[in-house]
Design an enzyme around this catalytic site. Structure first.
Site, PDB file in Angstrom:
ATOM      1  N   HIS A 151       0.809  -1.236   0.000  1.00 19.19           N
ATOM      2  CA  HIS A 151       0.000   0.000   0.000  1.00 19.19           C
ATOM      3  C   HIS A 151       0.839   1.283   0.000  1.00 19.19           C
ATOM      4  O   HIS A 151       0.284   2.356  -0.270  1.00 19.19           O
ATOM      5  CB  HIS A 151      -0.925   0.047   1.214  1.00 19.19           C
ATOM      6  CG  HIS A 151      -1.933  -1.067   1.272  1.00 19.19           C
ATOM      7  ND1 HIS A 151      -2.767  -1.354   0.217  1.00 19.19           N
ATOM      8  CD2 HIS A 151      -2.241  -1.955   2.253  1.00 19.19           C
ATOM      9  CE1 HIS A 151      -3.547  -2.385   0.555  1.00 19.19           C
ATOM     10  NE2 HIS A 151      -3.242  -2.770   1.775  1.00 19.19           N
ATOM     11  N   ASP A 186      -2.759 -11.143  -1.428  1.00 14.73           N
ATOM     12  CA  ASP A 186      -3.266 -10.493  -0.213  1.00 14.73           C
ATOM     13  C   ASP A 186      -4.751 -10.168  -0.446  1.00 14.73           C
ATOM     14  O   ASP A 186      -5.157  -9.930  -1.591  1.00 14.73           O
ATOM     15  CB  ASP A 186      -2.471  -9.198  -0.041  1.00 14.73           C
ATOM     16  CG  ASP A 186      -2.633  -8.494   1.274  1.00 14.73           C
ATOM     17  OD1 ASP A 186      -1.681  -8.497   2.052  1.00 14.73           O
ATOM     18  OD2 ASP A 186      -3.719  -7.899   1.489  1.00 14.73           O
ATOM     19  N   HIS A 188      -6.218  -7.537   0.150  1.00 17.40           N
ATOM     20  CA  HIS A 188      -6.351  -6.132  -0.266  1.00 17.40           C
ATOM     21  C   HIS A 188      -5.758  -5.905  -1.664  1.00 17.40           C
ATOM     22  O   HIS A 188      -4.840  -6.633  -2.080  1.00 17.40           O
ATOM     23  CB  HIS A 188      -5.657  -5.223   0.756  1.00 17.40           C
ATOM     24  CG  HIS A 188      -6.268  -5.320   2.120  1.00 17.40           C
ATOM     25  ND1 HIS A 188      -5.723  -6.090   3.129  1.00 17.40           N
ATOM     26  CD2 HIS A 188      -7.411  -4.788   2.616  1.00 17.40           C
ATOM     27  CE1 HIS A 188      -6.492  -6.014   4.203  1.00 17.40           C
ATOM     28  NE2 HIS A 188      -7.544  -5.238   3.917  1.00 17.40           N
ATOM     29  N   ASP A 274      -3.751 -12.412   4.951  1.00  9.80           N
ATOM     30  CA  ASP A 274      -5.077 -11.943   5.394  1.00  9.80           C
ATOM     31  C   ASP A 274      -6.176 -12.452   4.453  1.00  9.80           C
ATOM     32  O   ASP A 274      -7.365 -12.216   4.688  1.00  9.80           O
ATOM     33  CB  ASP A 274      -5.127 -10.411   5.553  1.00  9.80           C
ATOM     34  CG  ASP A 274      -4.514  -9.660   4.380  1.00  9.80           C
ATOM     35  OD1 ASP A 274      -4.247 -10.286   3.333  1.00  9.80           O
ATOM     36  OD2 ASP A 274      -4.288  -8.435   4.524  1.00  9.80           O
TER      37      ASP A 274
END
Ligand code: LLX
Ligand code: CA
Ligand code: ZN
Length: 429
Positions: A151, A186, A188, A274
């Site tokens: 990110h 991931d 995200h 995650d």
């Protein structure tokens, strides 16, 4: 020099073939602490290492202590002012600079904690070191479970990430490889990496993620890259509860096609945990074997592979997953019984590596999965006959060839997000 082979890579030769694996680990990494109540716990990297050690896996790979990335190394992607801020800020002095904290998004999610800059130097140094190792060709797979902070932006922190080690590692790989593929499992969206390479055809990014009312909010399937980078960004938006079978009904055909049409010289796989079932912050329903199947699949192409960590908030499952995946990298099936060791208590009461996924509803309908797959494969088929670009000249290795901190080394480097040359190293450099 890697010029791209004409023979198509194929997921052949199977799991039995051995790979030369190196693994980056800094013993101090588990001591960094984001603060009370923060879900990101670097201790999970130490738990993973303890599992690897007690399963005896460390005997089959080269363990390397990373050299911390220097300020100038971080500035190959990040802005000078942001890096200077990260270097200077401390928990004690942070409130003297409220505007800077806001500007760089250093706040509750991305707090200033003791040793923050050294933490960034450590995990970024490991990912760049992994790229240098792959470039040298003595290892087939390089692992850094402390990396994968997808990110982080050029001038700001985001989603617990400060420095984007993935972008820095890809820039290093681009010195030797004409094309680099980035794959992100991931939960995200891999927004920071996608943004950095959105307008180039030398890096293809592919992210599988939860989409819709979910952080960071980007990664729509129609976001496909821009300019020269059109069709070189792949976004696979998913809904909660996705299981192994649904996931691989997309992952394998999409990534298989990507390997066929893009023919990367190196692959970076971000293995955020995650996306596992039961994650404290996630909402997917993948088993560890389903997650690890992505590692097995990428490994099967026999292209230099960097394996990175990422998110992951149920600590025992993160350690289980990354330990099992280290076994996959080595071509070893790790025993289900967790050996007794300092952190055994985390794995009570069963002391097993694998845990059953839940019975949660899979909100991804067969139809929606078919639609996404069809559209993405169609986009990729447009690249089938794209001409390849000649690679001009290779700049020196980071850290190994550079002696004088203050001396300009004179090599033009690929610099995402700048106004400069966007298509790779300048032919005249
Ligand atoms: N996705 C991700 C990957 C790596 C790190 C952090 C994240 N962020 C999140 O998972 C997240 C979760 C909820 C809200 C916002 C972001 C990471 C890995 C290692 C060290 C630091 C960050
Ligand atoms: Ca992802
Ligand atoms: Zn995540």
């Amino acid at each position: 020099m890697e010029t791209g082979s004409n023979s198509l890579p194929s997921p052949s030769c199977g799991d039995a073939a051995k790979r030369r694996v190196c693994y980056f680990y800094e013993p101090e990494v588990g001591n960094y602490y984001y603060g009370q109540g923060h879900p990101m716990k670097p201790h999970r990297i130490r738990m993973t290492h303890a599992l690897l050690s007690n399963y005896g896996l460390l005997d089959s790979l080269e363990v390397i202590r990373p050299v911390p990335a220097r300020e100038r190394d971080l500035c190959r992607f990040h802005s000078d002012d942001y890096v200077a801020f990260l270097r200077g800020v401390t928990p004690e002095t942070q409130h003297d600079h409220p505007k800077a904290l806001r500007r760089y998004n250093v706040c509750d999610d991305c707090p200033v904690f003791e040793g923050l800059y050294a933490f960034c130097q450590t995990y970024a140094g490991a990912s760049v070191g992994a790229a240098v190792k792959l470039n040298h060709g003595a290892h087939d797979i390089a692992i850094n479970w402390a990396g994968g902070l997808h990110h982080a932006k050029r001038s700001g922190a985001s989603g617990f990430c400060y420095v984007n080690d993935i972008v820095l590692a890809i820039l290093e790989l681009l010195k030797w490889h004409e094309r680099v593929l980035y794959v992100d499992i991931d939960i995200h969206h891999g927004d920071g990496v996608e943004e950095a390479f959105y307008t180039t055809d030398r890096v293809m990014t592919a992210s599988f993620h939860k989409f819709g009312d979910y952080f960071p909010g980007t990664g729509h399937r129609h976001d496909i890259g821009y300019g020269k980078g059109k069709y070189y960004a792949v976004n696979v938006p998913l809904q909660e509860g996705i299981d192994d079978e649904s996931y691989h009904s997309l992952f394998k055909p999409i990534i298989g096609k990507v390997m066929e049409v893009f023919r990367p010289g190196a692959v970076v796989l971000q293995c955020g945990a995650d996306s596992l079932s039961g994650d404290r912050l996630g909402c997917f329903n993948l088993s560890i074997k389903g997650h690890a199947e992505c590692v097995r699949y990428m490994r099967s192409f026999n292209v230099p592979l960097m394996v990175l960590g990422g998110g992951g908030y149920t600590l025992r499952n993160v350690a289980r997953c990354w330990c099992y995946e280290t076994g996959v990298a080595l071509g070893v099936e790790v025993d289900d019984k967790v050996p007794e060791h300092d952190y055994s208590g985390y794995f009570a009461p069963d002391y097993t590596l694998h845990v059953a996924p839940s019975n949660m509803e899979n909100k991804n309908s067969r139809q929606s999965l078919d639609d996404i797959r069809t559209e993405i494969l169609e986009n990729l088929s447009r690249l089938q006959h794209a001409p390849s670009v000649q690679f001009q000249e290779r700049p020196p290795d980071l850290m190994l060839d550079e002696v004088d901190e203050n001396q300009e080394d004179g090599d033009e480097r690929y610099s995402p997000n700048s106004d400069e040359e966007m298509d790779g190293p300048s032919p005249s450099s």
